[in-house]
Structures are given as C-alpha cells and as structure tokens.
Design an enzyme around this catalytic site. Structure first.
Site, short mmCIF file in Angstrom:
data_model
loop_
_atom_site.label_atom_id
_atom_site.label_comp_id
_atom_site.label_asym_id
_atom_site.label_seq_id
_atom_site.Cartn_x
_atom_site.Cartn_y
_atom_site.Cartn_z
N SER A 145 0.83 -1.21 0.00
CA SER A 145 0.00 0.00 0.00
C SER A 145 0.86 1.26 0.00
O SER A 145 0.46 2.29 -0.56
CB SER A 145 -0.93 0.00 1.22
OG SER A 145 -0.18 0.03 2.42
N THR A 155 3.05 -7.53 10.41
CA THR A 155 4.42 -7.67 9.93
C THR A 155 5.39 -7.68 11.10
O THR A 155 6.40 -8.42 11.09
CB THR A 155 4.76 -6.51 8.98
OG1 THR A 155 3.83 -6.49 7.90
CG2 THR A 155 6.16 -6.66 8.42
N GLY A 156 5.09 -6.90 12.14
CA GLY A 156 5.97 -6.87 13.30
C GLY A 156 6.08 -8.22 13.97
O GLY A 156 7.19 -8.67 14.32
N HIS A 202 -5.52 -6.73 11.81
CA HIS A 202 -4.60 -7.25 12.82
C HIS A 202 -5.18 -7.09 14.22
O HIS A 202 -5.97 -6.19 14.48
CB HIS A 202 -3.25 -6.52 12.75
CG HIS A 202 -2.63 -6.51 11.38
ND1 HIS A 202 -2.39 -7.66 10.67
CD2 HIS A 202 -2.23 -5.48 10.60
CE1 HIS A 202 -1.84 -7.35 9.51
NE2 HIS A 202 -1.76 -6.03 9.43
#
Length: 477
Positions: free
Chosen positions: A316, A401-402, A449
């Site tokens: 994005s 992603t973390g 998330h």
C-alpha cells in the site's frame, strides 16, 4: 249660544293647557329620573361579574317578566344602588377582617406551585426537566465562561479528564483493552528483566519445528523450484505457478540458513519511540529489522537509530506514496538509499494484487543498480506461522508484519530486543498521549490485525525471559 260655545272652547283650552303643563312636568321629571339613572349606571360595570350573575339568577326576577315589573325593578334597583354599594362595602370589610387568612390564600397558592415546581409534580413534569439542567449548567459554567459563551464550555470536562488520565498517580484509561496490559507492564517493569534460557530455548525449538524460518522464511530457488505452485496466504483460492521468469526473481538460498546472530533488534514504528533516545541501543545490535520503510534520518536518528539489515514495505505504501511505480521511480530509489546494503522484504504472494507492484519494485532496484537486495515472504512459511500462533492462543485474521519479524528473530538470534512495540494511544509510564507512529499519526487499518492481543503475547514472552520489550526512554528502565 255663541257665548256658550266660547266658554266651552275656553274650558277645553284650559284643560289642554293643564294637560300640556302636566305633560311638561312629567317630561321634566322623567328627564331628571333618566339623568339620575345614567349618572349611576357607571357604577354598575365595577361590580364583580359573579355578583351580576347572581343578581341575574336571583329568584325575584324571572326571565319572562320583562314588562312593567322590569322597569319598576330597575327603578328600585337604581334608587337603592347607593345603599347596596354601602352594604356590600361594609360586608366586604367585615369579611376581610374575619377571614383575612382566606383572602391572601390566592397568592400563596401561586407561590406554593412555584415551590413545588422543583419537585416535579405530575401536572408540570414537562416543565421541570428544563429547570435543573439550566441550573446545573449555570453553576458549572459560571466560574469560567460567561453566559454568552456557553457553547465553549462542553469541551472543558474532557480536558479535565485528560489531565486526570495523564496523572501517573491515578490514571483513568481511555484506550480499548489497555488497562490490563498497562497493569502488566507496570508489574513487569517493577522488576529487573533477566533472560530465562530454558524458556527461550523451548520457545525457539517450537518455532523451528513448526515453521523453520531459517530456511523457509523467504522464497528461494532452493525451496521453490520452477513448476511449483505458490498458494497466496491471504487468498487461498489464488495460486501462482512458478515459471522461469518468476523463478529468476528469487534469491538462490536463504541468507539465514545455518547462521545465528547474538543480538537482534526488531524496531516497530509505534509512537512510543518518539523522544525515547533509543537510537544508540538499537544500532548496537548485530542485526536490526525495521518495518514499513520508516524514516531513520535527521531528527529521528537519535531515537530510532539508522542501522538496518532488513526493512519491510507494505505494498500500500508503494501504491499510495510512489504511484505503484508506474511513473517516475527515482523518489522510491532515493528513499531506499538510507537503508544501505539491506534487504527489502515484500509480501509479493500474500494477495494477488500485491504481485505486480512488488515485481516492479524489484525491477526498479535492479534498473537503478542500488545495493538493496529484494526478497519475498514465503506464503508457505506465513501459513505455518499463522497456525503456530493459533496454538499459542492468538486469533487474528492476519498476523502483523511486526510479529512475523519477531518470530524470525527468535529463530536466528540468541537475544531479541523489541523497540516501538506499543499499540495504544497513551504511554504506559505517565500516560501521556502518543501518536500512532513515531513519525506521524496516521491511523492503522482496522479489522486486519489484533495488535493489542499480539502485544499481550509479546509481554508474556517478556515476563518469561524469552525476549525483552523496551518501553519508555532507553537507559531509564
């Protein structure tokens, strides 16, 4: 004979004169009587209506007796008007003297209704709700805002609440789900953190057995040959068959195989990193992982450092900030130079829409010949990682992603330190408000998330000595 006629005529004339005189006298008397009646008629309107009605309803005067009796009655009434008025006046004074407690009763009745109004009677309940709020607002607004500026006052109570929330002594939490987590943070940070090697090795073993990130974290020519099929982890119904052109975009082998780093720093982008002075601590790690192309230069360097081994990029960002790389690409290339000889990690095969823009990013880097190596998430690894965290009790549509990068670090690093991982809008120490990111306040996409739940799992690993979560300013924990 004529004399007799004359006498009779004179007699008749005299009679006519007497009759005329009598009529003149009667007319004069009638005029006087009429004048007297008209002079007293002005008294009549001053009589109370109730008394007139009672006189009309008096049994002495019937409705069908409107002839001479009416005139006679009117004359008697007019003649006795003065006496009646005197009698009534005297009776009124006497009544007032004897019943003074009754006459003032009317005004007190009104006062009582006014007194009863605040108690909300059943008859005027529709009026009452307006009164107490008006009094309360005037009481609240009187000390600080004038009557012509009442519309400014409502924001002040929230301001007071925010000041209360900022007070470390007794914070009142305004972020969803953070009170329990903050209580855990304060409890954990009241004790000195020490690594628990047994717990660390156990958790690492579970990850390696289930996911094997050292070999499968990214797509390589070794683990994804030509002719194999890539199932998109975000869209299971989409499958990409690996042809020779796509195969060439894969690195030959995993850069993590058979390697272990002593210390790894996984740097999130949370607003808690602002003014943290953690730049030196982050750069002191042997392997530094950053998420979503964050700024590391200028005023941010002292707080987040600049050293980078892996940096991720959400597609994005490539679409919104760099126009999907379908036009001028130099701004994108220049933004990558601050990360040195790092790896750019892209989720090219998580969603079908990601594949074209991620491939254009790789081609751009190759065309401009910058020292950045492009690698892709392996969707097979992400699927197994998702299943692993579900066994740990984490239910989410998609892992952040973390958390993906933390999972890799736990496999390839002996000591894992986390910075910038704090998904709430207030600081755990002092409870001052925080931006969503340390570089801006752009809100995160909701529904994808489970950030607070993820952080709770990371905090559990922190309390178990598996990894260390850094919150607040470095060197003061």
């Amino acid at each position: 004979m004529s004399g007799l006629v004359w006498e009779r005529g004179s007699i008749r004339g005299q009679r006519l004169q007497l009759l005329l005189g009598f009529m003149l006298v009667a007319l004069f008397l009638w005029t006087l009587l009429t004048t007297f009646i008209s002079s007293d008629s002005h008294v009549e309107p001053h009589r109370p209506p109730a008394q007139k009605k009672s006189e009309k309803k008096a049994p002495s005067v019937s409705s069908d007796n409107m002839g001479e009796e009416k005139v006679e009655k009117q004359q008697k009434t007019d003649l006795n008007t003065t006496d009646l008025d005197k009698d009534r006046t005297e009776r009124k004074h006497k009544t007032t003297a004897h019943t003074s407690h009754v006459e003032p009763h009317r005004p007190p009745a009104q006062k009582e209704s006014e007194k009863k109004a605040p108690s909300v009677s059943s008859d005027n309940s529709h009026v009452e709700p307006d009164r107490p709020p008006a009094q309360k607002e005037s009481e609240k607004k009187a000390p600080s805002v004038s009557s012509d500026n009442n519309h400014v006052e409502p924001p002040k109570p929230p301001a007071q609440k925010e000041s209360e929330k900022k007070a470390p002594s007794a914070p009142s939490y305004n972020c969803n789900g953070c009170k329990t987590v903050i209580d855990k943070v304060l409890k954990n940070y009241s004790q000195t953190w020490t690594k628990q090697e047994v717990n660390f090795q156990k958790f690492r073993s579970q990850l390696r057995t289930k996911c094997n990130g050292a070999d499968k974290f990214i797509i390589t020519q070794a683990n994804t040959p030509v002719g194999s099929k890539l199932v998109y982890d975000g869209e299971r119904n989409n499958v990409q068959e690996v042809n020779s052109d796509i195969f060439k975009t894969f690195v030959k082998e995993s850069p993590f195989s058979n390697k272990t780093w002593d210390t790894c720093a996984v740097v999130g982008s949370g607003g808690i990193l602002a003014n943290s002075s953690c730049g030196k601590a982050i750069d002191s790690a042997q392997f530094v992982i950053r998420c979503n192309l964050p700024p590391v230069e200028n005023e941010f360097k002292a707080h987040v450092g600049s050293k980078t081994e892996i940096v991720t990029a959400n597609p994005s960002i490539l679409v919104q900030k760099y126009g999907s790389l379908s036009g001028h690409r130099r701004p994108f290339v220049e933004s990558l130079q601050k990360y040195g000889n790092s790896m750019l990690l892209l989720p090219a095969f998580s969603f079908a829409a990601n594949t074209p823009v991620c491939l254009r990013a790789l081609y751009t880097i190759e065309d401009f010949e910058i020292p950045i190596q492009t690698v892709f998430f392996n969707p097979k690894y992400l699927q197994s990682l998702h299943e692993f965290w579900r066994t740990q009790g984490l239910r989410a549509v998609r892992l952040s992603t973390g958390l993906m990068m933390v999972s890799l670090a736990l496999e390839i690093c002996s000591n894992v330190h986390l910075y910038g991982f704090w998904p709430f809008s207030n600081h755990p120490h002092g409870f001052q408000p925080l931006n969503n990111h340390y570089y801006d306040n752009k809100p995160a996409v909701k529904g994808m998330h489970a950030m607070p739940v993820e952080f709770d799992h990371l905090l559990q690993l922190h309390s178990q000595g598996v990894l260390r979560v850094h919150l607040g300013q470095c060197g003061k924990q």
